[in-house]
Design a protein around this motif. Structure first.
Motif, PDB file in Angstrom:
ATOM      1  N   LEU A 171     112.425  32.834  55.414  1.00  0.00           N
ATOM      2  CA  LEU A 171     112.232  33.267  54.023  1.00  0.00           C
ATOM      3  C   LEU A 171     113.560  33.349  53.293  1.00  0.00           C
ATOM      4  O   LEU A 171     113.616  33.618  52.107  1.00  0.00           O
ATOM      5  CB  LEU A 171     111.565  34.655  53.985  1.00  0.00           C
ATOM      6  N   ARG A 172     114.632  33.133  54.011  1.00  0.00           N
ATOM      7  CA  ARG A 172     115.953  33.365  53.431  1.00  0.00           C
ATOM      8  C   ARG A 172     116.583  32.072  52.921  1.00  0.00           C
ATOM      9  O   ARG A 172     116.811  31.135  53.682  1.00  0.00           O
ATOM     10  CB  ARG A 172     116.873  33.991  54.477  1.00  0.00           C
ATOM     11  N   VAL A 173     116.877  32.062  51.617  1.00  0.00           N
ATOM     12  CA  VAL A 173     117.490  30.885  51.000  1.00  0.00           C
ATOM     13  C   VAL A 173     119.008  30.976  51.116  1.00  0.00           C
ATOM     14  O   VAL A 173     119.614  31.989  50.770  1.00  0.00           O
ATOM     15  CB  VAL A 173     117.080  30.782  49.510  1.00  0.00           C
ATOM     16  N   HIS A 174     119.623  29.929  51.621  1.00  0.00           N
ATOM     17  CA  HIS A 174     121.083  29.863  51.741  1.00  0.00           C
ATOM     18  C   HIS A 174     121.681  29.392  50.425  1.00  0.00           C
ATOM     19  O   HIS A 174     122.570  30.009  49.873  1.00  0.00           O
ATOM     20  CB  HIS A 174     121.433  28.910  52.889  1.00  0.00           C
ATOM     21  N   SER A 175     121.157  28.280  49.907  1.00  0.00           N
ATOM     22  CA  SER A 175     121.678  27.712  48.662  1.00  0.00           C
ATOM     23  C   SER A 175     120.708  26.644  48.169  1.00  0.00           C
ATOM     24  O   SER A 175     119.748  26.315  48.855  1.00  0.00           O
ATOM     25  CB  SER A 175     123.055  27.089  48.901  1.00  0.00           C
ATOM     26  N   THR A 176     120.974  26.134  46.994  1.00  0.00           N
ATOM     27  CA  THR A 176     120.144  25.075  46.429  1.00  0.00           C
ATOM     28  C   THR A 176     121.037  23.898  46.068  1.00  0.00           C
ATOM     29  O   THR A 176     122.151  24.107  45.586  1.00  0.00           O
ATOM     30  CB  THR A 176     119.432  25.581  45.158  1.00  0.00           C
ATOM     31  N   TYR A 177     120.564  22.702  46.345  1.00  0.00           N
ATOM     32  CA  TYR A 177     121.335  21.510  45.963  1.00  0.00           C
ATOM     33  C   TYR A 177     120.374  20.492  45.372  1.00  0.00           C
ATOM     34  O   TYR A 177     119.172  20.562  45.604  1.00  0.00           O
ATOM     35  CB  TYR A 177     122.090  20.942  47.175  1.00  0.00           C
TER      36      TYR A 177
ATOM     37  N   LEU B 229     115.077  16.942  42.601  1.00  0.00           N
ATOM     38  CA  LEU B 229     114.500  18.062  43.348  1.00  0.00           C
ATOM     39  C   LEU B 229     115.586  19.107  43.588  1.00  0.00           C
ATOM     40  O   LEU B 229     116.663  18.784  44.100  1.00  0.00           O
ATOM     41  CB  LEU B 229     113.939  17.547  44.686  1.00  0.00           C
ATOM     42  N   LEU B 230     115.287  20.346  43.177  1.00  0.00           N
ATOM     43  CA  LEU B 230     116.212  21.439  43.463  1.00  0.00           C
ATOM     44  C   LEU B 230     115.917  21.874  44.896  1.00  0.00           C
ATOM     45  O   LEU B 230     115.126  22.777  45.144  1.00  0.00           O
ATOM     46  CB  LEU B 230     116.011  22.580  42.461  1.00  0.00           C
ATOM     47  N   ASN B 231     116.501  21.124  45.825  1.00  0.00           N
ATOM     48  CA  ASN B 231     116.167  21.310  47.237  1.00  0.00           C
ATOM     49  C   ASN B 231     116.872  22.550  47.790  1.00  0.00           C
ATOM     50  O   ASN B 231     118.028  22.811  47.470  1.00  0.00           O
ATOM     51  CB  ASN B 231     116.596  20.068  48.020  1.00  0.00           C
ATOM     52  N   ARG B 232     116.134  23.285  48.612  1.00  0.00           N
ATOM     53  CA  ARG B 232     116.708  24.522  49.143  1.00  0.00           C
ATOM     54  C   ARG B 232     117.240  24.334  50.556  1.00  0.00           C
ATOM     55  O   ARG B 232     116.644  23.641  51.367  1.00  0.00           O
ATOM     56  CB  ARG B 232     115.645  25.624  49.157  1.00  0.00           C
ATOM     57  N   LYS B 233     118.364  24.976  50.778  1.00  0.00           N
ATOM     58  CA  LYS B 233     118.897  25.048  52.130  1.00  0.00           C
ATOM     59  C   LYS B 233     118.532  26.447  52.613  1.00  0.00           C
ATOM     60  O   LYS B 233     118.802  27.430  51.910  1.00  0.00           O
ATOM     61  CB  LYS B 233     120.409  24.846  52.078  1.00  0.00           C
TER      62      LYS B 233
ATOM     63  N   PHE C 277     119.054  24.823  57.460  1.00  0.00           N
ATOM     64  CA  PHE C 277     118.356  23.529  57.406  1.00  0.00           C
ATOM     65  C   PHE C 277     117.884  23.285  55.978  1.00  0.00           C
ATOM     66  O   PHE C 277     117.666  24.225  55.207  1.00  0.00           O
ATOM     67  CB  PHE C 277     117.170  23.502  58.387  1.00  0.00           C
ATOM     68  N   GLY C 278     117.720  22.043  55.625  1.00  0.00           N
ATOM     69  CA  GLY C 278     117.223  21.690  54.296  1.00  0.00           C
ATOM     70  C   GLY C 278     115.704  21.638  54.318  1.00  0.00           C
ATOM     71  O   GLY C 278     115.111  21.175  55.295  1.00  0.00           O
ATOM     72  N   GLU C 279     115.085  22.142  53.245  1.00  0.00           N
ATOM     73  CA  GLU C 279     113.614  22.074  53.163  1.00  0.00           C
ATOM     74  C   GLU C 279     113.191  20.610  53.080  1.00  0.00           C
ATOM     75  O   GLU C 279     113.805  19.810  52.374  1.00  0.00           O
ATOM     76  CB  GLU C 279     113.143  22.820  51.910  1.00  0.00           C
TER      77      GLU C 279
END
Ligand SMILES: [Zn+2]
Length: 146
Positions: free
Chosen positions: A45-51, A69-73, A86-88
């Motif tokens: 559930l924890r988002v590291h960052s968005t790229y 896509l605002l992909n979440r790490k 890990f990347g979603e």
């Protein structure tokens, strides 16, 4: 526009879009709350960052489409996992791919009955900018699968 995005994947939400030089850029984000780590399957559930991850999709009303896509790490909190982040991922888009499966299908459909040079010209007009060599490798890849 949200409906078009949901057809691609119901876990995506439409954010905004703009048309620049005839190309439609659509920004989307994920609406998943929990994401499974692809390495250990544990839920995070924890988002590291968005790229930003960009890829091409099917055209809309004659406009080529590029999706941002605002992909979440995400963090993986499983101490036994080899990966801390890990990347979603999404099933419609293989990791590192620059085109969606449904766009690849369309390229193949339009390329089957003509040369790859002619296909590249037709496709570049109003579907997607795609080179002859990409068409050839897509055709080869699919034939290998069949
Ligand atoms: Zn993990």
């Amino acid at each position: 526009m949200d409906e078009f995005i949901k057809l691609l994947n119901e876990n995506l939400d439409y954010v905004d879009h703009k048309i620049i030089d005839g190309v439609c850029y659509i920004t989307v984000s994920s609406n998943r709350k929990a994401v499974n780590c692809p390495f250990c399957s544990k839920t995070s559930l924890r988002v590291h960052s968005t790229y930003k991850r960009t890829f091409q999709d099917l055209p809309i009303q004659g406009h080529k489409v590029i999706i941002i896509l605002l992909n979440r790490k995400m963090f993986c909190d499983n101490p036994e996992c080899d990966h801390t982040t890990f990347g979603e991922r999404f099933e419609f888009l293989p990791s590192k791919a620059k085109k969606t499966h449904r766009l690849e299908d369309e390229i193949i459909r339009l390329s089957l009955n003509c040369s790859s040079t002619a296909a590249s010209e037709i496709l570049s007009k109003n579907v997607v900018d795609v080179g002859k060599s990409t068409i050839c490798s897509l055709l080869k890849k699919r034939k290998a699968c069949n």
